[in-house]
Design a protein around this motif. Structure first.
Motif, short mmCIF file in Angstrom:
data_model
loop_
_atom_site.label_atom_id
_atom_site.label_comp_id
_atom_site.label_asym_id
_atom_site.label_seq_id
_atom_site.Cartn_x
_atom_site.Cartn_y
_atom_site.Cartn_z
N TRP A 139 0.79 -1.17 0.09
CA TRP A 139 -0.08 0.03 -0.01
C TRP A 139 0.83 1.07 0.07
CZ3 TRP A 139 -3.26 -2.23 -2.15
CH2 TRP A 139 -4.70 -2.19 -1.82
N ILE A 140 1.97 1.29 0.69
CA ILE A 140 2.82 2.46 0.73
C ILE A 140 3.43 2.73 -0.78
CG2 ILE A 140 4.88 3.24 1.84
CD1 ILE A 140 4.43 1.77 4.27
N HIS A 141 3.87 1.69 -1.36
CA HIS A 141 4.30 1.79 -2.55
C HIS A 141 3.51 2.27 -3.56
CE1 HIS A 141 8.62 0.25 -2.62
NE2 HIS A 141 8.11 -0.44 -1.40
N MET A 142 2.07 1.72 -3.68
CA MET A 142 1.01 2.36 -4.39
C MET A 142 0.56 3.68 -4.09
SD MET A 142 0.73 -0.41 -6.38
CE MET A 142 2.44 -0.69 -6.14
N GLN A 143 0.55 4.09 -2.91
CA GLN A 143 0.47 5.44 -2.48
C GLN A 143 1.32 6.26 -2.91
OE1 GLN A 143 -2.25 5.54 1.27
NE2 GLN A 143 -0.55 6.80 1.83
N ASP A 144 2.46 5.93 -2.85
CA ASP A 144 3.77 6.96 -3.24
C ASP A 144 3.55 6.98 -4.77
OD1 ASP A 144 4.55 7.31 -0.90
OD2 ASP A 144 5.97 5.86 -0.93
#
Length: 555
Positions: A269-274
């Motif tokens: 989720w962190i990577h997708m949000q970034d």
């Protein structure tokens, strides 16, 4: 032929390398190397392992650092990290926020019984409860001039008379402001929170960089302990959940959702949000980013992995279909067996669909391929009608080529098929346009025109493929069709069926994906019914293999 095969092989090779590389990267994201021994000095143990009593407190403030004051909007007593919940709270909006300002949520997870501002072992994050976006222009009845707001007010009045009351969400909609081209403040009606429920042991030597910014560590004797990993899911903030804020919106509802999350899912989720944030920095609008968010939020992780592979193959087939289609039409010298009216219709329909998708502010994931397809279809029309363009004094002059005897016979079949279709098609399209003008609302006359045209394309567009089927039937042959490009498009049509449930698009465009399946199946049936003898020179002047000695035989 060798160069063509080599180029296609190269593209497929690059595609395979890309897929394998992406799989490796995804594995590195979801997998984290744990600490081998819990007693080792390089291990970081979780604070949650001691089962502490926690509280969740959420405050509202006009500034992210809480300067100027803060207001408690929700407190979850006896907060259990592994218990999922959903709460709806009403939030009072400060005057500054109502005057096109902002509002922030300060989320604290702290020890029970302590003030979060004084707890040394608290974790907190700041999330925006508002965002700026240009409001969608209101749709009006082109005959009466009544807009959606007026219609909504009338419905609200009737509801008040029946129920005797109305909620905060109704008050917000009833006071909608007039349309403007300037961004205005919108309320994010959802706040989604997650905490990693796994008691994962981190190794300080292999600490993931993406988790590092969320990690708060303190020394407990000889051990290093990390506090709960709190995460605000920004991907769940969708455009459809936004509510426009105006001077009369004194109080608005906020849905607070919480659920535990695994470490691998958190990192993903962190990577997708970034990635979504990076797209916005490159100029993607809130609407474009919202379409990408929908792919991640509205599907589970396994279906998301399937979506990636489907999207990758869709991209490959799109490229190969465009390449072979252009190659086929570039070499084509005669229109024998090809329906020129079907080519003209495809050009018209793709342009109308592109304008409709643009008017509806559809995702760039759908809009860009539609635009490229429109350009190719215009070029096909130029080839089909043998149009030559000459420029004289800055003005174009169009010269149309002549048809030979075989092409004229095809044109007769084509005209006969279109004649019968016109008896059915024109009344239906005109009737649908008049019905929409009377009973539906649109942003403008242009919007009504484009919607009427595209509804005709989507509802009856497959009928314009019938002239080509009729020509195939009369000539008892399909040798004139670009079958290599056709098969790539057939694969993509069935892939589009999957995308129809994933990517946000107008309902009529979604139904058209399934309509195309029927057309392709009919073409496949004709392919089986009229096989091509590749050992002879056919009536269209095409030889697939070397002609054998002796008399040529027919199919």
């Amino acid at each position: 032929m060798f160069l063509k095969t080599s180029f296609t092989t190269l593209i497929v090779g690059v595609f395979v390398v890309y897929v394998l590389h992406t799989c490796w990267v995804m594995y590195g994201i979801v997998y984290t190397k744990p600490c081998d021994s819990p007693k080792a000095d390089n291990c970081i143990t979780p604070f949650l392992a001691g089962n502490p009593k926690l509280q969740l407190s959420i405050y509202a403030s006009v500034k992210p650092n809480a300067d100027g004051g803060h207001t408690l909007i929700h407190r979850e007593e006896d907060f259990d990290v592994n218990s999922k919940f959903e709460r709806i709270v009403n939030v009072s909006l400060p005057k500054k926020t109502r005057n096109n300002g902002t509002l922030y949520a300060l989320i604290f997870v702290h020890q029970a019984g302590l003030n979060p501002w004084q707890d040394p072992r608290q974790v907190h994050l700041v999330a925006q409860l508002t965002t700026y976006m240009v409001p969608k222009p209101p749709e009006i009845s082109l005959i009466s001039g009544e807009d959606q707001t007026q219609g909504q007010k009338q419905e609200d009045q009737k509801k008040k008379q029946r129920d005797g009351s109305s909620g905060a969400g109704t008050r917000a909609k009833g006071g909608a402001t007039a349309s403007t081209d300037h961004p205005v403040s919108h309320w994010r009606s959802r706040l989604t929170l997650n905490i990693v429920g796994d008691h994962f042991l981190f190794d300080r030597e292999y600490l993931p960089s993406d988790v590092h910014r969320y990690l708060r560590v303190f020394q407990n004797g000889k051990k290093m302990v990390y506090l709960p990993l709190l995460f605000v899911d920004e991907l769940s903030n969708r455009v459809k959940d936004l509510v426009e804020i105006n001077g009369s919106s004194t109080e608005l509802p906020l849905t607070v959702l919480y659920d535990a999350i695994s470490l691998g899912r958190l990192r993903f989720w962190i990577h997708m949000q970034d990635a979504v944030y990076s797209l916005q920095q490159f100029g993607f609008t809130e609407k474009d980013a919202d379409e990408i968010k929908g792919i991640f939020v509205d599907t589970n992780l396994y279906f998301l992995a399937l979506t990636f592979f489907v999207a990758a193959f869709h991209l490959l087939f799109d490229f190969l279909a465009f390449k072979n289609d252009i190659s086929f039409w570039k070499q084509k010298k005669s229109m024998v067996g090809m329906s020129t009216k079907a080519v003209l219709w495809r050009c018209f329909s793709t342009i109308v669909i592109f304008l409709y998708l643009f008017d509806e502010q559809t995702s760039l994931l759908v809009l860009i391929p539609a635009g490229i397809g429109s350009i190719i279809e215009v070029w096909k029309v130029k080839k089909a009608f043998k149009i030559q363009i000459f420029w004289k004094g800055g003005k174009p002059t169009f010269l149309f080529g002549k048809l030979d005897e075989s092409e004229r016979r095809t044109e007769e079949y084509d005209t006969l098929a279109m004649k019968y279709l016109s008896y059915l098609l024109y009344p239906l399209c005109i009737g649908g346009a008049v019905y929409a003008l009377i009973f539906l609302r649109y942003k403008s006359w242009y919007s009504w025109l484009i919607n009427s045209l595209v509804n005709g394309v989507y509802a009856f567009g497959f009928l314009f493929m019938l002239p080509q089927l009729f020509v195939n039937y009369k000539l008892k042959s399909v040798a004139h069709l670009p079958w290599k490009a056709f098969m790539y498009k057939a694969f993509n049509t069935f892939i589009d069926d999957v995308f129809a449930f994933i990517i946000t698009m107008p309902t009529s465009h979604r139904l058209a994906c399934f309509r195309d399946d029927v057309v392709f199946l009919i073409y496949l049936y004709q392919r089986w019914l009229y096989p091509v003898d590749r050992t002879r020179i056919n009536e269209y002047g095409i030889s697939y293999d070397e002609k054998p000695k002796g008399k040529a035989h027919k199919d």
